[in-house]
Design an enzyme around this catalytic site. Structure first.
Site, PDB file in Angstrom:
ATOM      1  N   VAL A 146      45.746  39.224  46.439  1.00  0.00           N
ATOM      2  CA  VAL A 146      44.804  40.528  46.265  1.00  0.00           C
ATOM      3  C   VAL A 146      43.642  40.440  47.261  1.00  0.00           C
ATOM      4  O   VAL A 146      43.410  41.433  48.105  1.00  0.00           O
ATOM      5  CB  VAL A 146      44.302  40.615  44.956  1.00  0.00           C
TER       6      VAL A 146
ATOM      7  N   ALA B 103      34.588  34.017  49.609  1.00  0.00           N
ATOM      8  CA  ALA B 103      34.286  32.735  48.813  1.00  0.00           C
ATOM      9  C   ALA B 103      35.707  32.093  48.460  1.00  0.00           C
ATOM     10  O   ALA B 103      36.606  32.966  47.688  1.00  0.00           O
ATOM     11  CB  ALA B 103      33.267  32.661  47.742  1.00  0.00           C
TER      12      ALA B 103
ATOM     13  N   GLU C 177      39.751  48.736  37.378  1.00  0.00           N
ATOM     14  CA  GLU C 177      40.858  49.267  37.322  1.00  0.00           C
ATOM     15  C   GLU C 177      42.072  48.594  37.672  1.00  0.00           C
ATOM     16  O   GLU C 177      43.240  48.696  36.972  1.00  0.00           O
ATOM     17  CB  GLU C 177      40.849  50.469  38.504  1.00  0.00           C
TER      18      GLU C 177
ATOM     19  N   VAL D  14      44.520  46.263  34.794  1.00  0.00           N
ATOM     20  CA  VAL D  14      45.646  46.705  34.015  1.00  0.00           C
ATOM     21  C   VAL D  14      46.434  47.332  34.883  1.00  0.00           C
ATOM     22  O   VAL D  14      46.105  48.506  35.395  1.00  0.00           O
ATOM     23  CB  VAL D  14      45.178  47.383  32.922  1.00  0.00           C
TER      24      VAL D  14
ATOM     25  N   GLY E 150      60.319  36.066  43.606  1.00  0.00           N
ATOM     26  CA  GLY E 150      58.778  36.257  43.542  1.00  0.00           C
ATOM     27  C   GLY E 150      57.895  37.032  42.527  1.00  0.00           C
ATOM     28  O   GLY E 150      56.906  37.338  42.491  1.00  0.00           O
TER      29      GLY E 150
ATOM     30  N   GLU F 297      56.231  33.757  38.068  1.00  0.00           N
ATOM     31  CA  GLU F 297      55.245  32.901  38.537  1.00  0.00           C
ATOM     32  C   GLU F 297      56.019  31.293  38.393  1.00  0.00           C
ATOM     33  O   GLU F 297      57.232  31.242  37.634  1.00  0.00           O
ATOM     34  CB  GLU F 297      53.923  32.398  37.647  1.00  0.00           C
TER      35      GLU F 297
ATOM     36  N   ASP G 179      50.103  37.878  28.940  1.00  0.00           N
ATOM     37  CA  ASP G 179      49.259  38.770  30.146  1.00  0.00           C
ATOM     38  C   ASP G 179      49.397  40.164  29.559  1.00  0.00           C
ATOM     39  O   ASP G 179      48.475  40.835  29.555  1.00  0.00           O
ATOM     40  CB  ASP G 179      50.272  38.465  31.215  1.00  0.00           C
TER      41      ASP G 179
ATOM     42  N   LYS H 178      46.259  42.632  28.252  1.00  0.00           N
ATOM     43  CA  LYS H 178      46.101  44.271  29.075  1.00  0.00           C
ATOM     44  C   LYS H 178      45.930  44.852  27.588  1.00  0.00           C
ATOM     45  O   LYS H 178      45.092  46.086  27.547  1.00  0.00           O
ATOM     46  CB  LYS H 178      47.240  44.509  29.978  1.00  0.00           C
TER      47      LYS H 178
ATOM     48  N   GLY I   3      51.249  43.097  42.761  1.00  0.00           N
ATOM     49  CA  GLY I   3      51.279  43.087  44.325  1.00  0.00           C
ATOM     50  C   GLY I   3      50.026  43.049  44.896  1.00  0.00           C
ATOM     51  O   GLY I   3      49.277  43.766  44.538  1.00  0.00           O
TER      52      GLY I   3
HETATM   53  P1  NAP Z   1      45.516  34.023  43.923  1.00  0.00           P
HETATM   54  O1  NAP Z   1      46.274  34.473  44.914  1.00  0.00           O
HETATM   55  O2  NAP Z   1      45.664  32.815  43.193  1.00  0.00           O
HETATM   56  O3  NAP Z   1      43.935  34.079  44.670  1.00  0.00           O
HETATM   57  C1  NAP Z   1      42.943  33.536  44.171  1.00  0.00           C
HETATM   58  C2  NAP Z   1      41.948  33.168  45.184  1.00  0.00           C
HETATM   59  O4  NAP Z   1      40.740  32.652  44.633  1.00  0.00           O
HETATM   60  C3  NAP Z   1      42.125  32.172  46.289  1.00  0.00           C
HETATM   61  O5  NAP Z   1      41.847  32.575  47.509  1.00  0.00           O
HETATM   62  C4  NAP Z   1      41.247  30.959  45.866  1.00  0.00           C
HETATM   63  O6  NAP Z   1      40.858  30.231  47.094  1.00  0.00           O
HETATM   64  C5  NAP Z   1      40.199  31.615  45.079  1.00  0.00           C
HETATM   65  N1  NAP Z   1      39.725  30.820  44.119  1.00  0.00           N
HETATM   66  C6  NAP Z   1      40.041  30.343  43.055  1.00  0.00           C
HETATM   67  N2  NAP Z   1      39.250  29.385  42.229  1.00  0.00           N
HETATM   68  C7  NAP Z   1      38.340  29.216  43.018  1.00  0.00           C
HETATM   69  C8  NAP Z   1      36.990  28.490  42.921  1.00  0.00           C
HETATM   70  N3  NAP Z   1      36.904  27.899  41.852  1.00  0.00           N
HETATM   71  N4  NAP Z   1      36.032  28.788  43.877  1.00  0.00           N
HETATM   72  C9  NAP Z   1      36.332  29.614  45.062  1.00  0.00           C
HETATM   73  N5  NAP Z   1      37.598  30.140  45.195  1.00  0.00           N
HETATM   74  C10 NAP Z   1      38.516  30.001  44.407  1.00  0.00           C
HETATM   75  O7  NAP Z   1      45.260  35.153  42.946  1.00  0.00           O
HETATM   76  P2  NAP Z   1      45.501  36.758  42.883  1.00  0.00           P
HETATM   77  O8  NAP Z   1      46.746  36.769  42.856  1.00  0.00           O
HETATM   78  O9  NAP Z   1      44.906  37.555  44.504  1.00  0.00           O
HETATM   79  O10 NAP Z   1      44.672  37.217  41.596  1.00  0.00           O
HETATM   80  C11 NAP Z   1      43.262  37.387  41.944  1.00  0.00           C
HETATM   81  C12 NAP Z   1      42.955  38.248  40.693  1.00  0.00           C
HETATM   82  O11 NAP Z   1      43.559  39.676  40.652  1.00  0.00           O
HETATM   83  C13 NAP Z   1      43.326  37.640  38.987  1.00  0.00           C
HETATM   84  O12 NAP Z   1      42.214  37.809  38.362  1.00  0.00           O
HETATM   85  C14 NAP Z   1      44.696  38.268  38.721  1.00  0.00           C
HETATM   86  O13 NAP Z   1      44.753  38.153  37.546  1.00  0.00           O
HETATM   87  C15 NAP Z   1      44.188  39.831  39.269  1.00  0.00           C
HETATM   88  N6  NAP Z   1      45.542  40.539  39.816  1.00  0.00           N
HETATM   89  C16 NAP Z   1      46.526  40.267  40.488  1.00  0.00           C
HETATM   90  C17 NAP Z   1      47.521  40.906  40.860  1.00  0.00           C
HETATM   91  C18 NAP Z   1      48.514  40.465  41.631  1.00  0.00           C
HETATM   92  O14 NAP Z   1      49.525  41.433  41.790  1.00  0.00           O
HETATM   93  N7  NAP Z   1      48.542  39.357  42.238  1.00  0.00           N
HETATM   94  C19 NAP Z   1      47.754  42.096  40.081  1.00  0.00           C
HETATM   95  C20 NAP Z   1      46.765  42.571  39.333  1.00  0.00           C
HETATM   96  C21 NAP Z   1      45.550  41.673  39.051  1.00  0.00           C
HETATM   97  P3  NAP Z   1      42.134  29.428  47.893  1.00  0.00           P
HETATM   98  O15 NAP Z   1      42.696  30.543  48.749  1.00  0.00           O
HETATM   99  O16 NAP Z   1      40.975  28.444  48.678  1.00  0.00           O
HETATM  100  O17 NAP Z   1      42.910  28.602  47.046  1.00  0.00           O
END
Ligand code: NAP
Length: 445
Positions: free
Chosen positions: A17, A46, A130, A133, A188, A191, A202, A206, A309
């Protein structure tokens, strides 16, 4: 308009994201600045590893491992790291240092929402979520703002795309749970460790967030009754189908009265359940999400779309960002309606659509070919042609009779309205067409 200085936006996380949020912030900087009334300057991202591959091409100098320094220099902090710590401490630091916050972190909000909201309230900071969920689907702000004057009775949500994909495959393909999960992983949608999804964790997070918001009550995650989909069998799916139902993993949030005590309260629960195939939620296929809300005055409302996504979720994050940045700049909700784009209003001739045309024609050889030529002259291609015949009628008192006529219903492929309208004009003028009986557009197909 008063020129407002740029707002400094710090991004925590550059994953699925985060990278898309950063890309859109950079690519749409001018457009977003117009909507906010001030520039949104991405000051840093970060991450854990500044050299990790990203899903978007982003300037390397934006990346840092020093989240604290980034937060302390920001007007707005967007937390997209996920997990509980350090996300919780970072958000608290952002709030205490005067920043507004956007997060998509459902796990954190379900566990520590009250602490974070309280911290934000104390200093008048905004905390928007937003995307926490149902990904791209607007449901938090509709509950918080649009339905703020109504009384929500019940929410039925399909809020986990992975389990919806699996149950949909079991229903439509006859897969076992294991087969459907393997396909979800391959595509994909699941997980490597699918426990959070198939175990209903999950969805329970929500449900806690939705119930707290809808019923103006703190609903702790631990109080959400949770059953996952692991024990759903192909036999259950099959017998549900025979009875006119489909099995969905539902997050249900309900305001109800305990019949024995007469006490009114809230129930939040997650379990697989049979839904009538006629219910709008039954039509939610694949990894999509939907939230069905029943409210006192509004009646039933359905919110539907992509529940996850990177780029889809980024849309919800940016919506939160623009919304709070407007308040930041204007000290209120900002522009009631903005017309800065000032786009021209286009003539209907430029739209792309499809036509269904009903023609009455003489039933003679060669007629169809001549009609087809009229369409092809305007580069309009045909999708379906149906023909029905009206047999020759003996003319009253006459010997020769009226020739047989045919009714043709012609559906076109998508084409410019201008070309379709010109085609119909030429058809009306054609000697083989006795009447253009009906023209109606086809949309949404
Ligand atoms: P992700 O792909 O795992 O990305 C997490 C990011 O956070 C990575 O860039 C990681 O760094 C960084 N990170 C994690 N721990 C860290 C730390 N301790 N210090 C610094 N940086 C750190 O996660 P995502 O899928 O984008 O999801 C992000 C959030 O959005 C989550 O809360 C998730 O529940 C929510 N969300 C995601 C989706 C979805 O479709 N993906 C949908 C709704 C909500 P590195 O890149 O260097 O590892």
């Amino acid at each position: 308009m008063i020129e407002y200085r740029n707002l400094r936006v710090a991004l925590l996380g550059g994953g699925s994201v985060g990278a898309q949020v950063a890309r859109l912030l950079l690519e749409q900087a001018d457009e977003l600045a117009n909507r906010v009334g001030a520039g949104l300057e991405l000051v840093g991202i970060a991450v854990r590893d500044v050299d990790a591959p990203r899903t978007a091409d982003l300037p390397r100098e934006l990346f840092t491992t020093d989240a604290e320094s980034l937060i302390l220099g920001a007007d707005v902090v967007i937390e997209l790291m996920g997990g509980i710590e350090p996300a919780r401490s970072h958000i608290l630091l952002a709030i205490s240092s005067g920043a507004d916050v956007v997060t998509a972190n459902k796990a954190l909000l379900a566990l520590h929402g009250p602490e974070l909201f309280e911290a934000a309230d104390q200093v008048g900071a905004q905390l928007n979520y937003e995307a926490a969920v149902a990904g791209a689907i607007p449901i938090i702000r509709p509950l918080r703002d649009s339905l703020a004057g109504d009384r929500v009775h019940r929410i039925l949500g399909i809020v986990n795309g992975t389990t919806n994909f699996i149950l949909d495959r079991m229903d439509t393909e006859g897969d076992t749970l294991e087969e459907a999960l393997a396909t979800a992983t391959e595509l994909g949608y699941a997980e490597a460790d699918p426990t959070a999804d198939i175990g209903g964790y999950d969805a329970a997070q929500k449900a806690a967030i939705l119930a707290s918001l809808a019923f103006h009550t703190t609903v702790p995650l631990a109080s959400v009754h949770r059953e996952g989909i692991t024990s759903v069998t192909p036999q259950q799916i099959e017998s549900a189908r025979k009875a006119g139902y489909v099995v969905k993993l539902l997050a249900i949030c309900e305001r109800l009265t305990d019949a024995t005590t007469g006490e009114e309260g809230v129930s939040a629960r997650v379990y697989p359940a049979m839904v009538p195939r006629t219910h709008p939620l039954a039509a939610v296929h694949g990894a999509n999400n939907a939230v069905f809300v029943e409210a006192e005055a509004a009646g039933s409302l359905m919110f539907y779309g992509a529940g996850a996504g990177g780029v889809e979720t980024a849309s919800a994050v940016l919506g939160d960002l623009v919304s709070l940045a407007r308040r930041h700049v204007a000290g209120g909700p900002g522009f009631a309606a903005s017309s800065h784009a000032d786009l021209p209003i286009l003539d209907i001739g430029v739209i792309t659509t499809r036509y269904a045309v009903t023609l009455e024609v003489a039933d003679e050889p060669g007629v169809l070919a001549r009609i087809a030529t009229v369409f092809s002259d305007h580069k309009v291609s045909l999708e379906l042609v149906e023909q029905s015949l009206t047999p020759a009628q003996p003319e009253a008192g006459g010997a020769e009779g009226v020739p047989a006529t045919a009714t043709l219903v012609i559906g076109t492929h998508a084409a410019p309205e201008r070309a379709l309208a010109a085609t119909v004009r030429d058809l009306a003028a054609s000697t083989v067409v006795s009447n253009v009986a009906s023209v109606i557009r086809i949309e949404g197909a």
